[in-house]
Design a protein around this motif. Structure first.
Motif, mmCIF file in Angstrom:
data_model
loop_
_atom_site.group_PDB
_atom_site.id
_atom_site.type_symbol
_atom_site.label_atom_id
_atom_site.label_comp_id
_atom_site.label_asym_id
_atom_site.label_seq_id
_atom_site.Cartn_x
_atom_site.Cartn_y
_atom_site.Cartn_z
ATOM 1 N N ARG A 48 7.390 -9.667 117.768
ATOM 2 C CA ARG A 48 6.839 -10.434 116.993
ATOM 3 C C ARG A 48 6.991 -10.113 115.562
ATOM 4 N NH1 ARG A 48 0.854 -9.574 118.926
ATOM 5 N NH2 ARG A 48 0.304 -7.802 117.373
ATOM 6 N N SER A 49 7.251 -11.179 114.580
ATOM 7 C CA SER A 49 7.222 -10.934 113.170
ATOM 8 C C SER A 49 5.979 -11.497 112.763
ATOM 9 C CB SER A 49 8.361 -11.465 112.580
ATOM 10 O OG SER A 49 9.616 -10.856 112.755
ATOM 11 N N GLN A 50 5.470 -11.088 111.447
ATOM 12 C CA GLN A 50 4.385 -11.759 111.175
ATOM 13 C C GLN A 50 4.452 -12.262 109.517
ATOM 14 O OE1 GLN A 50 0.481 -9.757 111.750
ATOM 15 N NE2 GLN A 50 1.644 -8.445 113.119
ATOM 16 N N GLN A 51 3.533 -12.920 109.105
ATOM 17 C CA GLN A 51 3.714 -13.534 107.699
ATOM 18 C C GLN A 51 4.410 -12.502 106.671
ATOM 19 O OE1 GLN A 51 0.209 -15.318 106.037
ATOM 20 N NE2 GLN A 51 1.448 -16.140 104.333
ATOM 21 N N ASP A 52 3.881 -11.511 106.798
ATOM 22 C CA ASP A 52 4.331 -10.414 105.591
ATOM 23 C C ASP A 52 5.205 -9.199 106.263
ATOM 24 O OD1 ASP A 52 2.827 -11.712 103.715
ATOM 25 O OD2 ASP A 52 1.220 -10.662 104.234
ATOM 26 N N ILE A 53 5.378 -9.042 107.707
ATOM 27 C CA ILE A 53 6.119 -8.060 108.386
ATOM 28 C C ILE A 53 7.249 -8.991 109.115
ATOM 29 C CG2 ILE A 53 6.017 -6.174 109.953
ATOM 30 C CD1 ILE A 53 2.882 -5.969 109.196
ATOM 31 N N THR A 54 8.387 -8.311 108.863
ATOM 32 C CA THR A 54 9.529 -8.745 109.571
ATOM 33 C C THR A 54 9.908 -7.659 110.774
ATOM 34 O OG1 THR A 54 10.567 -9.970 107.827
ATOM 35 C CG2 THR A 54 11.783 -9.637 109.789
ATOM 36 N N VAL A 55 9.872 -8.071 112.001
ATOM 37 C CA VAL A 55 10.224 -7.186 113.259
ATOM 38 C C VAL A 55 11.729 -7.428 113.622
ATOM 39 C CG1 VAL A 55 9.571 -6.366 115.338
ATOM 40 C CG2 VAL A 55 7.728 -6.757 113.691
ATOM 41 N N THR A 56 12.606 -6.644 113.605
ATOM 42 C CA THR A 56 13.891 -6.671 114.251
ATOM 43 C C THR A 56 14.076 -5.485 115.179
ATOM 44 O OG1 THR A 56 15.043 -5.562 112.262
ATOM 45 C CG2 THR A 56 14.800 -7.992 112.297
ATOM 46 N N THR A 57 15.216 -5.696 115.890
ATOM 47 C CA THR A 57 15.701 -4.592 116.805
ATOM 48 C C THR A 57 17.198 -4.678 116.828
ATOM 49 O OG1 THR A 57 14.025 -5.271 118.673
ATOM 50 C CG2 THR A 57 15.867 -3.907 119.222
ATOM 51 N N SER A 58 17.704 -3.096 116.127
ATOM 52 C CA SER A 58 18.831 -2.951 116.163
ATOM 53 C C SER A 58 19.701 -2.980 117.265
ATOM 54 C CB SER A 58 19.199 -1.708 115.224
ATOM 55 O OG SER A 58 18.982 -0.580 116.110
ATOM 56 N N SER A 59 21.139 -2.903 117.131
ATOM 57 C CA SER A 59 22.097 -2.608 118.370
ATOM 58 C C SER A 59 21.872 -1.321 119.065
ATOM 59 C CB SER A 59 23.519 -2.666 117.907
ATOM 60 O OG SER A 59 23.731 -1.802 116.708
ATOM 61 N N GLU A 60 21.232 -0.360 118.322
ATOM 62 C CA GLU A 60 20.953 0.893 118.881
ATOM 63 C C GLU A 60 19.697 0.987 119.628
ATOM 64 O OE1 GLU A 60 23.426 1.603 115.121
ATOM 65 O OE2 GLU A 60 21.518 0.754 115.812
ATOM 66 N N GLY A 61 18.702 -0.029 119.571
ATOM 67 C CA GLY A 61 17.784 -0.384 119.967
ATOM 68 C C GLY A 61 16.607 0.254 119.280
ATOM 69 N N ARG A 62 17.031 0.536 117.804
ATOM 70 C CA ARG A 62 15.664 0.832 117.061
ATOM 71 C C ARG A 62 14.772 -0.495 116.668
ATOM 72 N NH1 ARG A 62 19.951 2.992 112.563
ATOM 73 N NH2 ARG A 62 20.649 4.900 113.737
ATOM 74 N N ILE A 63 13.556 -0.190 116.634
ATOM 75 C CA ILE A 63 12.695 -1.622 116.374
ATOM 76 C C ILE A 63 12.345 -1.262 114.982
ATOM 77 C CG2 ILE A 63 10.630 -2.981 116.950
ATOM 78 C CD1 ILE A 63 11.033 -1.968 119.857
ATOM 79 N N ILE A 64 12.403 -2.262 113.907
ATOM 80 C CA ILE A 64 12.198 -1.970 112.681
ATOM 81 C C ILE A 64 11.112 -3.013 112.218
ATOM 82 C CG2 ILE A 64 12.920 -2.106 110.239
ATOM 83 C CD1 ILE A 64 15.545 -1.793 112.865
ATOM 84 N N PHE A 65 10.077 -2.229 111.463
ATOM 85 C CA PHE A 65 8.936 -3.082 111.037
ATOM 86 C C PHE A 65 9.026 -3.066 109.553
ATOM 87 C CE2 PHE A 65 8.025 -1.462 115.343
ATOM 88 C CZ PHE A 65 7.290 -2.396 115.939
ATOM 89 N N ALA A 66 9.409 -4.203 108.935
ATOM 90 C CA ALA A 66 9.572 -4.263 107.564
ATOM 91 C C ALA A 66 8.609 -5.026 106.802
ATOM 92 C CB ALA A 66 10.740 -4.674 107.168
#
Length: 250
Positions: A48-66
């Motif tokens: 899940r992403s939130q108002q101030d944090i974007t959550v994405t998953t890369s093709s390598e399976g990394r989960i990025i919390f930005a």
């Protein structure tokens, strides 16, 4: 020995070798399938992403919390035999501290099988100047091993219930070490043995009532002590400590 007998002997040896490899492969497969699963809250945080944090998953399976304007970057190695999504709540809490967090998936849930998983990640985010390595338990030790030969790319290391077998004394890195007062898994004799591998000015924090498993969200761990605080409280304490550590350095 006659050629015919030699061939028979070689055939027997090859059969034995094949059997050993097969049994070892089956045993390893069973070993890596026996791991701690992320709980439902962790799986939700990983997706899940939130108002101030974007959550994405890369093709390598990394989960990025930005977060919107990250002040630092953090690469995280998960604990041994723990589903990596279990650390999503901690990464989410660190992102709320203004830190871009990259949670890495490890083969067989073992960071020792891909110590170099962090390679090239800082270069993917050229706008972030200050980078840190972090990891829990076995993941922390492997993060320390990686950073020992890539010190020029990082400002510091964060160890969660972990120690460094690599000598970091002369690296110039800043180190934060946290563990829970009720931790029953961390081998304190090894922790003390390898303490001298850390810089003299490293920061050590013992979390009152904390345990080994509560850096992640995967339930109780075999051999661990009885926590005196909640999972959420330990994660918040840890994220605050990491945020303060990075703020002081930045």
């Amino acid at each position: 020995m006659k050629p015919k007998k030699k061939r028979k002997l070689w055939k027997k040896l090859l059969v034995i070798l094949a059997a050993v490899i097969l049994v070892s492969g089956i045993g390893f497969g069973i070993y890596v399938q026996d791991y701690y699963r992320a709980n439902d809250l962790a799986l939700e945080a990983a997706a899940r992403s939130q108002q101030d944090i974007t959550v994405t998953t890369s093709s390598e399976g990394r989960i990025i919390f930005a977060p919107e304007n990250p002040r630092a970057g953090l690469i995280f190695y998960p604990g041994g035999k723990v589903q990596y999504e279990a650390y999503a709540p901690l990464m989410e809490a660190c992102a709320k501290e203004g830190i871009l967090c990259v949670l890495l998936r490890m083969p067989g849930n073992l960071a020792v099988l891909d110590i170099n998983a962090a390679k090239g990640i800082p270069e993917e985010y050229p706008d972030i100047e200050n980078w840190y390595m972090a990891g829990h338990s076995l993941g922390g030790s492997m993060a320390a091993s990686y950073i020992s030969s890539h010190e020029e790319e990082f400002k510091g290391l964060i160890l969660l219930a972990a120690y460094s077998t690599a000598d970091l004394k002369e690296t110039g890195l800043k180190v934060l070490s946290l563990y829970g007062s009720e931790d029953g898994v961390l081998k304190m004799d090894s922790y003390e043995k390898y303490r001298d591998n850390l810089p003299e000015d490293f920061t050590e924090i013992v979390i009152p009532g904390g345990c080994h498993a509560y850096f992640g969200s995967y339930g109780p761990q075999e051999g661990d002590g009885t926590p005196q605080i909640s999972n959420e409280e330990q994660i918040r304490f840890t994220a605050n400590a990491i945020g303060d550590f990075i703020e002081d350095l930045n």
